[in-house]
Scaffold this active site. Structure first.
Site, PDB file in Angstrom:
ATOM      1  N   TYR A 231      39.899  48.006  39.239  1.00 11.96           N
ATOM      2  CA  TYR A 231      38.759  47.278  38.664  1.00 11.96           C
ATOM      3  C   TYR A 231      39.295  46.000  38.033  1.00 11.96           C
ATOM      4  O   TYR A 231      40.444  45.949  37.575  1.00 11.96           O
ATOM      5  CB  TYR A 231      38.043  48.137  37.606  1.00 11.96           C
ATOM      6  CG  TYR A 231      37.245  49.294  38.185  1.00 11.96           C
ATOM      7  CD1 TYR A 231      37.895  50.409  38.701  1.00 11.96           C
ATOM      8  CD2 TYR A 231      35.854  49.276  38.198  1.00 11.96           C
ATOM      9  CE1 TYR A 231      37.163  51.481  39.224  1.00 11.96           C
ATOM     10  CE2 TYR A 231      35.121  50.340  38.715  1.00 11.96           C
ATOM     11  CZ  TYR A 231      35.779  51.433  39.226  1.00 11.96           C
ATOM     12  OH  TYR A 231      35.065  52.486  39.739  1.00 11.96           O
ATOM     13  N   GLU A 232      38.436  44.960  37.987  1.00  9.59           N
ATOM     14  CA  GLU A 232      38.937  43.645  37.574  1.00  9.59           C
ATOM     15  C   GLU A 232      39.356  43.588  36.106  1.00  9.59           C
ATOM     16  O   GLU A 232      39.993  42.638  35.684  1.00  9.59           O
ATOM     17  CB  GLU A 232      37.909  42.559  37.879  1.00  9.59           C
ATOM     18  CG  GLU A 232      36.627  42.683  37.079  1.00  9.59           C
ATOM     19  CD  GLU A 232      35.522  41.793  37.640  1.00  9.59           C
ATOM     20  OE1 GLU A 232      35.644  41.303  38.772  1.00  9.59           O
ATOM     21  OE2 GLU A 232      34.536  41.594  36.933  1.00  9.59           O
ATOM     22  N   SER A 233      39.028  44.614  35.338  1.00  7.42           N
ATOM     23  CA  SER A 233      39.498  44.660  33.950  1.00  7.42           C
ATOM     24  C   SER A 233      41.003  44.905  33.880  1.00  7.42           C
ATOM     25  O   SER A 233      41.567  44.900  32.783  1.00  7.42           O
ATOM     26  CB  SER A 233      38.761  45.765  33.195  1.00  7.42           C
ATOM     27  OG  SER A 233      38.837  46.988  33.905  1.00  7.42           O
TER      28      SER A 233
END
Lengths: 283, 266
Positions: free
Chosen positions: B50-52
């Site tokens: 996930y881009e986090s």
């Protein structure tokens, strides 16, 4: 060297009308308490910088504190749209909001360039997107070695960066556990950095099971440290409290109506000045 | 087993596109459910990112946001956001980008920015986030979205994330050499990106300039008219139209249990 101060003093001493301010924290550790103090002190004409404006900038934009927003994803994460930002963009309420819109990759690279004291960030990005037509700060350079055309955006250099962290020690050294986002870069790119923390400990080095990798900033990179327990709620702080997903969903309802929004700000922000004595006691 | 909903067909069919060896950059919403269903059924070793910054995350519940604490708590490692976009996405380490969209066209171009004009939009949408670079730097793109005339439009109002560009263009026109969108899974059908000869993106003779999403499989009970009625362009159907395999009891049980565990986040 970081100075330890109350939140209200930190905002009063370091934040003023017309500045560019980055309040970072990628879903995790969003500095809500500090933003609420900015609202209480009535600061205006801000340029707000943040990858994901989230509820925190929906609130600042909704009270009219900003003239411009630099961002890459203006949604309520997991819940839909940001209604106060929409109202400002679509209807100019309570004032018009200028947008400088990027992608995440561009913002992340631009903070990185700011921290690295570079004038701009070069990366492979923005190919085929209409964003290049609506943002004059998206340009390109040609690699002198390969002739590849690469995207180029200006470094982000905020006047002030505000972040929230789990811990600082008596020397102002800052520790973050969990999703680290872009906070280190945002602080090192800024002229002034304010860090609010859940807890102040004597010495990060002396903590049991301490991991030196989790100290993201030495105290001499930070301007002011404020002890603000629950300062990231309704976002979360790993090891302290979870994300208040119900509130994020509820915010869609609160923010969809101007009067309901203003009543919420009055009740939950303006009527509740941050209490320095409680803060001192907790410390 | 109770009736299978169109959305369950969508999620299960989308999840089946993923393989055990994939490294998948996950968009929130429908893609997240499909990716985690794949991990909990046929692709237990899949790497979800996930881009986090969370890499190889294995959440027990579907996250509400791309940065929920559970994504970090169950990840192999969490990196900073600049590192995520520089080393992992731009570095070419992602095999699949799985995206949704507010608007898409038959060439797989996505709009998540505005409905209407940019300067005076009818609806200001959230914007691109990670998608513009996921769309060009992941080696292949899958898209999942529910069909409606609002979403499946002849011409998108704003090109946020590149598919194959306009007819007459290709990704190469923009200096992009990854495959781009190859498959689209909806609540009614499965679509492949095919050129007029029926060649796929991976075929060396694929004609990108004339390719478009073509319906290759209808979910059981769905008619051609249902598909046509929910799409804003003239729909092409494959000559040998398939029927989407029914979800297995294991897939359905796993998906429903996942949603039940995620009740307060969905």
């Amino acid at each position: 060297m970081a100075t330890f101060t109350t939140l209200s003093d930190a905002i009063r001493d370091n934040v003023s009308n017309g500045q560019s301010i980055a309040m970072e924290g990628f879903t995790h550790l969003i500095p809500f308490a500090a933003a609420h103090e900015v609202i209480r002190q009535g600061v205006e004409d801000l340029t707000l910088i943040r990858m994901t404006p989230d509820i925190i900038y929906d609130q600042l934009v909704g009270v009219g504190a900003a003239r411009k927003m630099v961002f890459s994803y203006a949604g309520n994460p997991g819940a839909g749209l940001l209604h106060r930002v929409r109202d400002a963009v679509e209807n100019g309420w309570p004032r018009a909001l200028e947008l400088e819109e990027h992608s995440h990759a561009a913002m992340a690279n631009a903070y990185h360039a700011g921290a690295a004291n570079l004038p701009s960030a070069v990366f492979r990005g923005y190919r085929g997107t209409d964003l290049t037509n609506v943002n004059r700060n998206i340009k390109s350079v040609i690699c002198p070695f390969t002739n590849e055309k690469l995207a180029c955006v200006p470094a982000i250099r905020p006047d002030v960066t505000i972040i929230h962290a789990q811990r600082a020690d008596r020397n102002g050294n800052v520790q973050i556990d969990g999703i680290v986002g872009v906070q280190k870069e945002a602080v090192l790119a800024a002229k002034v950095a304010i860090v609010t923390v859940e807890e102040i400990v004597d010495d990060l080095r002396a903590l049991p099971n301490r991991n030196a990798n989790t100290c993201i900033l030495p105290g001499w990179c930070v301007t002011a440290i404020c002890h603000v327990p629950k300062g990231a709620a309704p976002s979360y702080a790993t090891g302290y409290y979870p994300r208040d997903n119900d509130f994020y969903l509820e915010w869609s309802r609160i923010s969809s109506d101007r009067d309901r929004f203003l009543a919420w700000i009055e009740e939950h922000v303006l009527a509740h000045p941050f209490d320095a004595s409680v803060q001192e006691g907790a410390r | 087993m109770t009736t299978i909903s169109p959305k369950e067909y969508m999620t299960v069919s989308a999840g089946r596109l993923l393989r055990n060896e994939d490294v998948c950059f996950v968009g929130i919403g429908a893609p997240s459910a499909a990716c985690n269903l794949a991990r909990l059924t046929h692709a237990p070793e899949i790497t979800l990112i996930y881009e986090s910054g969370t890499i190889a995350t294995t959440p027990d519940r579907l996250p509400l946001s791309i940065g929920d604490g559970e994504l970090h708590d169950t990840a192999l490692t969490t990196v900073s956001v600049p590192e995520m976009f520089q080393y992992w996405l731009q570095g070419g380490r992602i095999s699949i980008g799985f995206l949704g969209a507010a608007q898409l066209d038959r060439r797989g171009n996505l709009n998540t920015t505005v409905i209407g004009g940019y300067d005076a939009p009818k609806v200001r949408l959230p914007g691109g986030g990670g998608a513009p670079e996921i769309a060009t730097q992941a080696r292949e793109i899958f898209i999942t979205a529910e069909q409606s005339k609002r979403t499946f439009v002849d011409k998108i109002d704003f090109l946020t994330s590149l598919g194959h560009g306009q007819f007459g263009e290709s990704r190469g026109t923009f200096g992009v050499h990854t495959k781009g969108p190859t498959q689209l899974v909806t609540d009614l059908a499965i679509w492949d990106m095919l050129d007029p000869d029926g060649l796929k993106v991976c075929d060396p003779d694929f004609q990108a300039q004339t390719a478009e999403f073509v319906v290759v499989s209808l979910h059981p009970g769905v008619t051609r008219d249902d598909v046509v009625a929910s799409v804003g362009w003239t729909v092409r159907f494959a000559p040998h139209l398939g029927v989407t395999p029914t979800p297995t009891p294991l897939e359905l049980e796993t998906l429903r249990a996942l949603h039940a565990r995620s009740a307060n986040t969905q």
